[in-house]
Design an enzyme around this catalytic site. Sequence first.
Site, PDB file in Angstrom:
ATOM      1  N   ASN A   1     -64.401  22.601   3.857  1.00 57.64           N
ATOM      2  CA  ASN A   1     -65.176  23.313   4.874  1.00 57.64           C
ATOM      3  C   ASN A   1     -65.459  24.714   4.354  1.00 57.64           C
ATOM      4  O   ASN A   1     -64.505  25.439   4.060  1.00 57.64           O
ATOM      5  CB  ASN A   1     -64.397  23.424   6.190  1.00 57.64           C
ATOM      6  CG  ASN A   1     -64.077  22.078   6.803  1.00 57.64           C
ATOM      7  OD1 ASN A   1     -64.748  21.084   6.542  1.00 57.64           O
ATOM      8  ND2 ASN A   1     -63.035  22.040   7.614  1.00 57.64           N
TER       9      ASN A   1
ATOM     10  N   GLY B   1     -60.169  20.712   2.151  1.00 61.29           N
ATOM     11  CA  GLY B   1     -59.601  21.635   1.181  1.00 61.29           C
ATOM     12  C   GLY B   1     -59.033  20.904  -0.015  1.00 61.29           C
ATOM     13  O   GLY B   1     -58.687  19.718   0.073  1.00 61.29           O
TER      14      GLY B   1
ATOM     15  N   PHE C   1     -52.208  29.595  -0.281  1.00 59.48           N
ATOM     16  CA  PHE C   1     -51.018  29.164  -1.016  1.00 59.48           C
ATOM     17  C   PHE C   1     -49.949  28.549  -0.102  1.00 59.48           C
ATOM     18  O   PHE C   1     -48.867  28.192  -0.550  1.00 59.48           O
ATOM     19  CB  PHE C   1     -50.442  30.326  -1.829  1.00 59.48           C
ATOM     20  CG  PHE C   1     -51.210  30.618  -3.096  1.00 59.48           C
ATOM     21  CD1 PHE C   1     -52.280  29.828  -3.498  1.00 59.48           C
ATOM     22  CD2 PHE C   1     -50.852  31.699  -3.898  1.00 59.48           C
ATOM     23  CE1 PHE C   1     -52.985  30.095  -4.666  1.00 59.48           C
ATOM     24  CE2 PHE C   1     -51.543  31.969  -5.079  1.00 59.48           C
ATOM     25  CZ  PHE C   1     -52.618  31.175  -5.458  1.00 59.48           C
ATOM     26  N   ARG C   2     -50.250  28.466   1.214  1.00 58.10           N
ATOM     27  CA  ARG C   2     -49.512  27.618   2.173  1.00 58.10           C
ATOM     28  C   ARG C   2     -48.107  28.099   2.546  1.00 58.10           C
ATOM     29  O   ARG C   2     -47.388  27.372   3.237  1.00 58.10           O
ATOM     30  CB  ARG C   2     -49.411  26.183   1.645  1.00 58.10           C
ATOM     31  CG  ARG C   2     -50.733  25.520   1.286  1.00 58.10           C
ATOM     32  CD  ARG C   2     -51.691  25.497   2.433  1.00 58.10           C
ATOM     33  NE  ARG C   2     -52.850  24.633   2.199  1.00 58.10           N
ATOM     34  CZ  ARG C   2     -53.961  24.655   2.919  1.00 58.10           C
ATOM     35  NH1 ARG C   2     -54.067  25.518   3.914  1.00 58.10           N
ATOM     36  NH2 ARG C   2     -54.946  23.834   2.668  1.00 58.10           N
TER      37      ARG C   2
ATOM     38  N   HIS D   1     -53.672  20.161  -0.299  1.00 59.56           N
ATOM     39  CA  HIS D   1     -53.025  19.225   0.615  1.00 59.56           C
ATOM     40  C   HIS D   1     -52.403  18.122  -0.230  1.00 59.56           C
ATOM     41  O   HIS D   1     -52.815  17.899  -1.370  1.00 59.56           O
ATOM     42  CB  HIS D   1     -54.037  18.606   1.589  1.00 59.56           C
ATOM     43  CG  HIS D   1     -54.763  19.587   2.436  1.00 59.56           C
ATOM     44  ND1 HIS D   1     -54.194  20.180   3.538  1.00 59.56           N
ATOM     45  CD2 HIS D   1     -56.019  20.102   2.342  1.00 59.56           C
ATOM     46  CE1 HIS D   1     -55.064  21.008   4.102  1.00 59.56           C
ATOM     47  NE2 HIS D   1     -56.180  20.977   3.389  1.00 59.56           N
TER      48      HIS D   1
ATOM     49  N   ASP E   1     -61.318  29.293  -3.331  1.00 56.75           N
ATOM     50  CA  ASP E   1     -60.920  28.741  -2.034  1.00 56.75           C
ATOM     51  C   ASP E   1     -59.870  27.648  -2.233  1.00 56.75           C
ATOM     52  O   ASP E   1     -59.901  26.600  -1.586  1.00 56.75           O
ATOM     53  CB  ASP E   1     -62.114  28.209  -1.243  1.00 56.75           C
ATOM     54  CG  ASP E   1     -61.777  27.886   0.212  1.00 56.75           C
ATOM     55  OD1 ASP E   1     -60.736  28.366   0.700  1.00 56.75           O
ATOM     56  OD2 ASP E   1     -62.549  27.148   0.858  1.00 56.75           O
TER      57      ASP E   1
ATOM     58  N   HIS F   1     -65.288  33.275   7.591  1.00 57.17           N
ATOM     59  CA  HIS F   1     -65.660  31.872   7.419  1.00 57.17           C
ATOM     60  C   HIS F   1     -66.723  31.583   8.473  1.00 57.17           C
ATOM     61  O   HIS F   1     -66.445  31.656   9.670  1.00 57.17           O
ATOM     62  CB  HIS F   1     -64.438  30.976   7.619  1.00 57.17           C
ATOM     63  CG  HIS F   1     -64.729  29.507   7.514  1.00 57.17           C
ATOM     64  ND1 HIS F   1     -63.915  28.653   6.804  1.00 57.17           N
ATOM     65  CD2 HIS F   1     -65.726  28.727   8.025  1.00 57.17           C
ATOM     66  CE1 HIS F   1     -64.405  27.420   6.891  1.00 57.17           C
ATOM     67  NE2 HIS F   1     -65.503  27.453   7.619  1.00 57.17           N
TER      68      HIS F   1
END
Length: 447
Positions: free
Chosen positions: A284, A330, A64-65, A315, A311, A179
Amino acid sequence: MKSVLIKNANIVNEGQIIKGDVLIEEGYIVEIADSISMKSANTKIIDADERYLLPGMIDDQVHFREPGLTHKANIESESKAAIAGGTTTFIEMPNTVPQATTIELLEEKFDIAAKTSWANYSFMFGGTNDNLDEILKVDPKKVAGLKLFLGSSTGNMLVDDPKTLENIFSKTKLLISAHCEDETTIKKNLAAYQEEYGDDIPMECHPKIRSEEACYLSSSRAIKLAEKTGARLHVFHVSTERETHLFTNKKPLAKKKITAEVCIHHLWFTDQDYKTKGSKIKWNPAVKTEKDRDGLLKALLDDRIDVIASDHAPHTLEEKNNNYMNAPSGGPLVQHTLVALLEMYHKGKISIEKIVEKTAHNPAILFQIKERGYIRKGYKADLVLVDLNSPWTVKKENILYKCGWSPFEGTTFKSRVTHTLVNGTVVYENNKFANKSTAERLTFDRE
């Protein structure tokens, strides 16, 4: 808190669909029956009219950045998108700015969520090559788990020292989510394509650079280490058919020490979609072949793969519209994961009961989340009502992500979310956000 009575629903829970009513008081489910009479004039009644009532999705992997990357997204904007998409609980990743690799920085994220999140929340603690002491301070009853990047990390979060990895696996009591992509293989593949194309590598080359071999090498290595040390390992976003054979369905989920997740984009897209979607489906691990997509679905249905996640990793379009070397991996997905899965149901690929199992029941079991993930008396009322016959098309005007785009743009879905309840409060109703969320920090039934 106002009580809520949901009447005439098709209740999907624990492998069954039953017609009935659900009564909610003080945030909890207090009664499930064929027919329930209104108990109080202060009860809000929702006539489901035979729509389907599901436990809210528990998404075990989102980005969620916030903090530090809020030009892309923030906890408030993306949790609202989650609510509109039927996700009532999320577990967010540590690769923000700064990274959540100390207790202090982790708690700062919890503080932000406590003020702004519309969905229930927890966060992963981030592992590095040099923060084992801090990892050992994390309380397993209060934090979802430990995230390790064994490939494709930001900042200093790539954990690539074998001795450090074994120490972490041996000593932590946290569930380890990983990951898995082998960096050495990826760098070798990338160098070969750069030599041929420079920075303008065709987007279709992404699954050849971040190849099946890179995924398998890393996943198999992590699993061997978990088996050696006895660690509890959860492999995020499995993307290849070959990897699915590393996992078992011989044990019930609660007894598994090694588990796996698949994401909606790996179940939906294939490498043929790079021609039209380009960098919008650059993730990725990479979206790979039709054989991989079909193999992932097969493993999901036969219970080698345990959970479905998004996931979600937004962006800006400006960032995504760069050439291959500069377009970040992403994309935003949390608003559309459930309706995409329901589209797969309409196509006969998966049952609604299995969708509920993999998006609600199993994440609750896997992470030992307290009182969530089921439609059960005594459980928190995190619920989603869906209309299976109400088509709509994804357009810019109905996309709720802060970044303003979706890889599903232009797709028509047959199903839609009509109501979302978080801890018994109706927070989303008929395309509008109703009441301020009563979101809570997750707690865990762990020793």
